[in-house]
Scaffold this motif. Structure first.
Motif, short mmCIF file in Angstrom:
data_model
loop_
_atom_site.label_atom_id
_atom_site.label_comp_id
_atom_site.label_asym_id
_atom_site.label_seq_id
_atom_site.Cartn_x
_atom_site.Cartn_y
_atom_site.Cartn_z
N PRO A 90 0.79 -1.22 0.00
CA PRO A 90 0.00 0.00 0.00
C PRO A 90 0.83 1.28 0.00
CG PRO A 90 -0.98 -1.59 1.49
CD PRO A 90 0.34 -2.17 1.05
N LYS A 91 1.94 1.32 0.75
CA LYS A 91 2.77 2.53 0.78
C LYS A 91 3.39 2.81 -0.58
CE LYS A 91 3.91 2.47 5.72
NZ LYS A 91 5.00 2.38 6.73
N GLN A 92 3.92 1.76 -1.20
CA GLN A 92 4.51 1.95 -2.53
C GLN A 92 3.44 2.29 -3.56
OE1 GLN A 92 7.76 -0.57 -3.47
NE2 GLN A 92 7.45 -0.46 -5.68
N ALA A 93 2.24 1.71 -3.39
CA ALA A 93 1.14 2.03 -4.29
C ALA A 93 0.77 3.50 -4.21
CB ALA A 93 -0.07 1.17 -3.96
N ALA A 94 0.76 4.06 -3.00
CA ALA A 94 0.46 5.48 -2.84
C ALA A 94 1.52 6.34 -3.54
CB ALA A 94 0.38 5.84 -1.36
N THR A 95 2.78 5.92 -3.45
CA THR A 95 3.85 6.64 -4.15
C THR A 95 3.64 6.57 -5.65
OG1 THR A 95 5.43 6.14 -2.37
CG2 THR A 95 6.35 6.72 -4.52
N VAL A 96 3.25 5.41 -6.16
CA VAL A 96 2.97 5.27 -7.59
C VAL A 96 1.82 6.19 -8.00
CG1 VAL A 96 2.02 3.68 -9.31
CG2 VAL A 96 3.88 2.93 -7.82
N ALA A 97 0.77 6.21 -7.21
CA ALA A 97 -0.39 7.05 -7.53
C ALA A 97 -0.01 8.53 -7.59
CB ALA A 97 -1.50 6.83 -6.49
N ARG A 98 0.80 8.97 -6.62
CA ARG A 98 1.22 10.37 -6.62
C ARG A 98 2.12 10.69 -7.82
NH1 ARG A 98 0.90 9.64 -0.84
NH2 ARG A 98 2.98 8.72 -0.77
N ASN A 113 -4.51 -5.41 -5.98
CA ASN A 113 -4.91 -5.86 -4.65
C ASN A 113 -5.88 -4.89 -3.97
OD1 ASN A 113 -3.05 -7.97 -4.96
ND2 ASN A 113 -1.40 -6.67 -4.21
N ALA A 114 -6.62 -5.43 -3.01
CA ALA A 114 -7.53 -4.59 -2.25
C ALA A 114 -6.78 -3.51 -1.48
CB ALA A 114 -8.35 -5.46 -1.29
N GLY A 115 -5.68 -3.90 -0.80
CA GLY A 115 -4.94 -2.94 0.01
C GLY A 115 -4.33 -1.82 -0.80
N THR A 116 -3.75 -2.15 -1.96
CA THR A 116 -3.15 -1.10 -2.79
C THR A 116 -4.22 -0.21 -3.41
OG1 THR A 116 -3.04 -2.72 -4.61
CG2 THR A 116 -1.05 -2.38 -3.31
N SER A 117 -5.36 -0.79 -3.76
CA SER A 117 -6.45 0.01 -4.31
C SER A 117 -7.01 0.96 -3.25
CB SER A 117 -7.55 -0.90 -4.85
OG SER A 117 -7.09 -1.66 -5.94
N ALA A 118 -7.15 0.46 -2.02
CA ALA A 118 -7.66 1.31 -0.95
C ALA A 118 -6.71 2.46 -0.66
CB ALA A 118 -7.86 0.47 0.31
N ALA A 119 -5.40 2.20 -0.75
CA ALA A 119 -4.40 3.23 -0.45
C ALA A 119 -4.35 4.33 -1.50
CB ALA A 119 -3.02 2.59 -0.31
N THR A 120 -4.84 4.05 -2.69
CA THR A 120 -4.73 5.02 -3.78
C THR A 120 -6.05 5.68 -4.13
OG1 THR A 120 -5.04 3.25 -5.41
CG2 THR A 120 -2.78 3.80 -4.80
N LEU A 121 -7.14 5.21 -3.56
CA LEU A 121 -8.47 5.71 -3.95
C LEU A 121 -8.58 7.22 -3.81
CD1 LEU A 121 -11.39 5.23 -4.79
CD2 LEU A 121 -11.93 4.69 -2.41
N THR A 183 -6.30 -10.07 5.84
CA THR A 183 -6.07 -8.99 4.88
C THR A 183 -7.42 -8.38 4.49
OG1 THR A 183 -6.25 -10.43 2.94
CG2 THR A 183 -4.06 -10.19 3.95
N THR A 184 -7.37 -7.22 3.87
CA THR A 184 -8.61 -6.60 3.40
C THR A 184 -9.34 -7.54 2.45
OG1 THR A 184 -7.54 -4.45 3.56
CG2 THR A 184 -9.56 -4.54 2.29
N PHE A 185 -8.57 -8.17 1.58
CA PHE A 185 -9.14 -9.11 0.61
C PHE A 185 -9.78 -10.31 1.30
CE2 PHE A 185 -8.14 -13.03 -1.91
CZ PHE A 185 -9.04 -12.83 -2.95
N GLY A 186 -9.01 -10.98 2.15
CA GLY A 186 -9.50 -12.20 2.78
C GLY A 186 -10.65 -11.97 3.73
N ARG A 187 -10.55 -10.91 4.55
CA ARG A 187 -11.63 -10.63 5.51
C ARG A 187 -12.90 -10.22 4.78
NH1 ARG A 187 -12.57 -9.51 11.06
NH2 ARG A 187 -14.84 -9.31 11.17
N GLY A 188 -12.74 -9.45 3.70
CA GLY A 188 -13.91 -9.04 2.93
C GLY A 188 -14.66 -10.23 2.35
N LEU A 189 -13.91 -11.19 1.83
CA LEU A 189 -14.54 -12.39 1.29
C LEU A 189 -15.29 -13.16 2.37
CD1 LEU A 189 -11.62 -13.67 -0.96
CD2 LEU A 189 -13.92 -13.17 -1.78
#
Length: 388
Positions: A90-98, A113-121, A183-189
């Protein structure tokens, strides 16, 4: 001073210089006449534990862009793919988004992934960037109706509903265990499966979490046996699912094991052992391969099953953007979003994709499939859809 007579060579040289000068003068106009390419960002886990999936995303998006450009581009403009690695973090995903926002990229395929998508929304929303994910099934991603997020895949709500409904119908009144990897993915399922199970009168006996990287599930299996559960639903990925299946079978548990597309991995059956036979999972029946490359291109390299799973869907995500740009005659993300939210069907290699007001596909792409032993002794899921 007497002027020397001009020779033929000197005349030719003067003409060449004149032509060169005219060409230099004309170059800015010619350059201005060529439209700038439409840039599409790709955000994928190209390194880290989910690199196999991300490399499939890259292969699919790259081939889609190449095929579209070969066909003349979009509205006279070529596409240019800007690839960034979020490493599934998620942290690296936010850097990519910026970085996309800084570079003026306003259309993105990703994240996986759910976590990377949540971090960049929020970053994408604030920057006016439209993102279409080929793999983030986290139900909450589209729940608040952000204008800029679309899914070229199903959601956890759809996967969980199929699994929970099947468990309730197949094991009426029987105790069911629901396990997730926190994880966000696993718990959501697991949450969605539990909701569907409860709505249909099913009985939840256990709801437990494990952690990614855990290897000893003997205690969990003992609690399952003590609760006399008849079936287990698992929300998570292949590595932990395989070890859990092996521990269950080694511990004498013979009940059904149901997972999601998170267990789609070439190593799952081998890691789980013979007990993998009979495992069920919800899966979108995508093509196993991208379209065959044209004759003038080198043959595409062979890809793993996990790469193939997201290659075709990433190809389709690029096609959705292409179709929307053509229909709106614009690469403006707001205009594209309005078109897609309005229910305009987009043609892709996976068939027509139509989105609802929240950005989800209007129809569930999932089916329940089972891993079975093949005549050559392998355990595989291909073509093994379970009748509902």
């Amino acid at each position: 001073m007497l002027a020397l007579p001009e020779t033929a060579g000197m005349t030719a040289m003067r003409r060449l210089r004149t032509l060169a000068a005219l060409a230099l003068l004309a170059w800015p106009a010619l350059a201005a006449a060529a439209p700038a390419p439409i840039r599409i960002g790709l955000a994928a886990p190209l390194t880290g534990p989910d690199a196999g999936f991300g490399q499939g995303m890259q292969a699919g998006a790259e081939q889609a862009v190449a095929d579209i450009n070969r066909g003349g581009g979009v509205n006279g403009q070529r596409l240019q793919l800007i690839v960034r690695d979020d490493a599934g973090d998620p942290k690296q995903a936010a850097t990519v988004a910026r970085s996309f926002a800084t570079d003026g990229v306003t259309l993105v395929v990703g994240h996986l992934n759910a976590g990377t998508s949540a971090a960049t929304l929020a970053i994408y929303e604030d920057a006016g960037i439209l993102a279409i994910t080929p793999g983030a099934t986290w139900a909450s991603l589209t729940a608040r109706g952000a204008w800029n997020v679309f899914r070229a895949c199903g959601s956890d709500a759809q996967q969980g509903a199929i699994a929970g409904t099947w468990l309730a119908e197949r094991f009426p009144g029987k105790p069911i265990a629901l396990v997730n990897d926190k994880t966000t993915f696993g718990r959501g399922l697991a949450d969605e499966a539990a909701r569907a199970l409860k709505e249909r009168g099913g009985r939840e006996a256990l709801f437990e979490g494990i952690s990614r990287g855990d290897k000893d599930f003997s205690g969990l299996v003992a609690r399952m046996k003590a609760a006399k559960v008849d079936a287990v639903y698992f929300g998570g990925l292949a590595a932990e699912a395989a070890l859990l299946v092996r521990a269950m079978r080694d511990g004498g548990f013979v009940g059904a094991f149901v997972g999601s597309d998170g267990i789609l991995d070439k190593d799952f059956a081998q890691a789980a052992g013979p007990g993998a036979e009979g495992t069920l999972m919800t899966l979108a029946p995508d093509p196993r391969r991208l379209p065959d490359p044209p004759r003038d291109r080198r043959a595409a390299p062979s890809r793993s099953p996990e790469a193939e799973a997201f290659a075709a869907r990433s190809y389709a995500a690029v096609e959705v953007l292409k179709g929307a740009i053509e229909a709106t005659k614009s690469a403006d993300p707001r205009r594209i979003a309005d078109l897609l939210h309005g229910g305009r069907a987009m043609r892709t290699l996976l068939g027509e994709m139509t989105f609802d007001a929240r950005g989800d596909l209007t129809s569930s792409p999932y089916a329940l499939v089972v891993w079975r032993r093949t005549p050559d002794g392998r355990i595989d899921y291909a073509g093994n859809e379970v009748a509902r």
